[in-house]
Design an enzyme around this catalytic site. Structure first.
Site, PDB file in Angstrom:
ATOM      1  CG  ASN A   8      -1.682   1.268   1.397  1.00  0.00           C
ATOM      2  OD1 ASN A   8      -1.810   2.055   0.449  1.00  0.00           O
ATOM      3  ND2 ASN A   8      -2.214   1.491   2.595  1.00  0.00           N
ATOM      4  CE  LYS A  10      -0.170   3.474   4.636  1.00  0.00           C
ATOM      5  NZ  LYS A  10      -0.168   3.604   6.065  1.00  0.00           N
ATOM      6  CG  HIS A  89      -6.039   2.215   4.890  1.00  0.00           C
ATOM      7  ND1 HIS A  89      -5.595   3.192   5.735  1.00  0.00           N
ATOM      8  CD2 HIS A  89      -5.044   1.297   4.819  1.00  0.00           C
ATOM      9  CE1 HIS A  89      -4.374   2.892   6.153  1.00  0.00           C
ATOM     10  NE2 HIS A  89      -4.013   1.736   5.598  1.00  0.00           N
ATOM     11  CD  GLU A  91      -3.008   5.863   6.519  1.00  0.00           C
ATOM     12  OE1 GLU A  91      -2.934   5.921   5.285  1.00  0.00           O
ATOM     13  OE2 GLU A  91      -2.142   5.323   7.236  1.00  0.00           O
ATOM     14  CD  GLU A 160      -3.865  -2.264   7.231  1.00  0.00           C
ATOM     15  OE1 GLU A 160      -2.718  -2.540   6.861  1.00  0.00           O
ATOM     16  OE2 GLU A 160      -4.435  -1.205   6.939  1.00  0.00           O
ATOM     17  N   GLY A 166       2.029   2.167  10.873  1.00  0.00           N
ATOM     18  CA  GLY A 166       3.063   3.203  10.774  1.00  0.00           C
ATOM     19  C   GLY A 166       3.703   3.554  12.106  1.00  0.00           C
ATOM     20  CB  SER A 205       4.590  -2.002  12.262  1.00  0.00           C
ATOM     21  OG  SER A 205       4.199  -0.664  12.548  1.00  0.00           O
TER      22      SER A 205
END
Ligand code: PGA
Length: 244
Positions: A8, A10, A89, A91, A160, A166, A205
């Site tokens: 991914n 991003k 996702h 985000e 996730e 991250g 991660s």
């Protein structure tokens, strides 16, 4: 089930960087590979990538077409060669305030358009500490209700945990195992026939030094990789760990 590693990217990489990356990446027999670049690099990447590497989109409109300034439809994505789309996702949920209702509509749209999709689910740290992980995930998985009876071949799930994305904090094998088993149970409730064959990926991660352990956990059928997928060397290293 054959494992899959999905990169991914991003909001990273211009078209040339995307193409250079994929030209240095070799398709593997042991593991499926997919890349999710920015919308604008989709077409170049699709043209440059070996055909075994699937190319996905990071988002998609819930509408088929119309007056929705700034949005991108499923047919537009197919038009530039997208093989699948990622939906929900964290985000998108957190920064762009996409609710479960909107994500459910996107899932429904993907089904109508016959577009394979990865549905991302996961709890925040607060929700985990309050003991709400399973409840939160169950509500997110309800987006799949539209699929009952058909189309299960379109579905991949990515677990996730928001606190692991991250952050460098990987979920422990116990946490991953507990949640993946729970997701499998829920999938089997939705579809006793197809539930066992739906891939459940872990993301948060993931790196070359933890991928082998994560993929050895029961009901982990692949990984969704953000940061460690950006550098071709580290991504190749990660793929090699899986192929050993
Ligand atoms: P990360 O991101 O690997 O950088 O934690 C994962 C993701 O957001 O899909």
């Amino acid at each position: 089930m054959k494992k899959i590693i999905i990169a991914n990217w991003k909001m990273h990489k211009l078209r040339k960087e995307a193409v250079d990356f994929v030209e240095n990446l070799s398709a593997q027999k042991e593991v499926d590979i997919a890349i999710i670049p920015s919308f604008l690099a989709l077409r170049d990447l699709k043209n440059a990538a070996p055909k075994e590497i699937a190319i996905g989109s990071q988002n998609m409109s819930e509408h088929s077409h119309g007056a929705f300034t700034g949005e991108i439809s499923a047919s537009m994505l197919k038009d530039v060669g997208a093989d699948f789309v990622m939906l929900g996702h964290s985000e998108r949920r957190k920064i762009f305030l996409e609710s479960n209702d909107v994500i459910t509509k996107k899932v429904e749209r993907a089904v109508v358009e016959n577009m394979p999709f990865v549905l991302c689910v996961g709890e925040t740290l607060d929700e985990r500490e309050l003991g709400e992980t399973k409840e939160v995930i169950s509500v997110m998985l309800d987006a799949l209700s539209a699929l009952i009876g058909s189309h299960w071949d379109l579905v991949t799930i990515a677990y996730e945990p928001v606190w692991a994305i991250g952050s460098g904090k990987v979920a422990t094998p116990d946490i991953i195992s507990e949640v993946h088993n729970y997701i499998r149970e829920k999938l089997l409730e939705f579809t006793p026939e197809k539930g066992e064959g739906i891939r459940i990926l872990y993301g948060g991660s993931v790196k070359s030094d933890n991928i082998a352990e994560i993929l050895s956990i029961d009901n982990v059928d692949g990984a969704l990789v953000g940061g460690a997928s950006l550098d071709p060397l580290s991504f190749n290293q990660l793929i090699n760990e899986v192929s050993i």
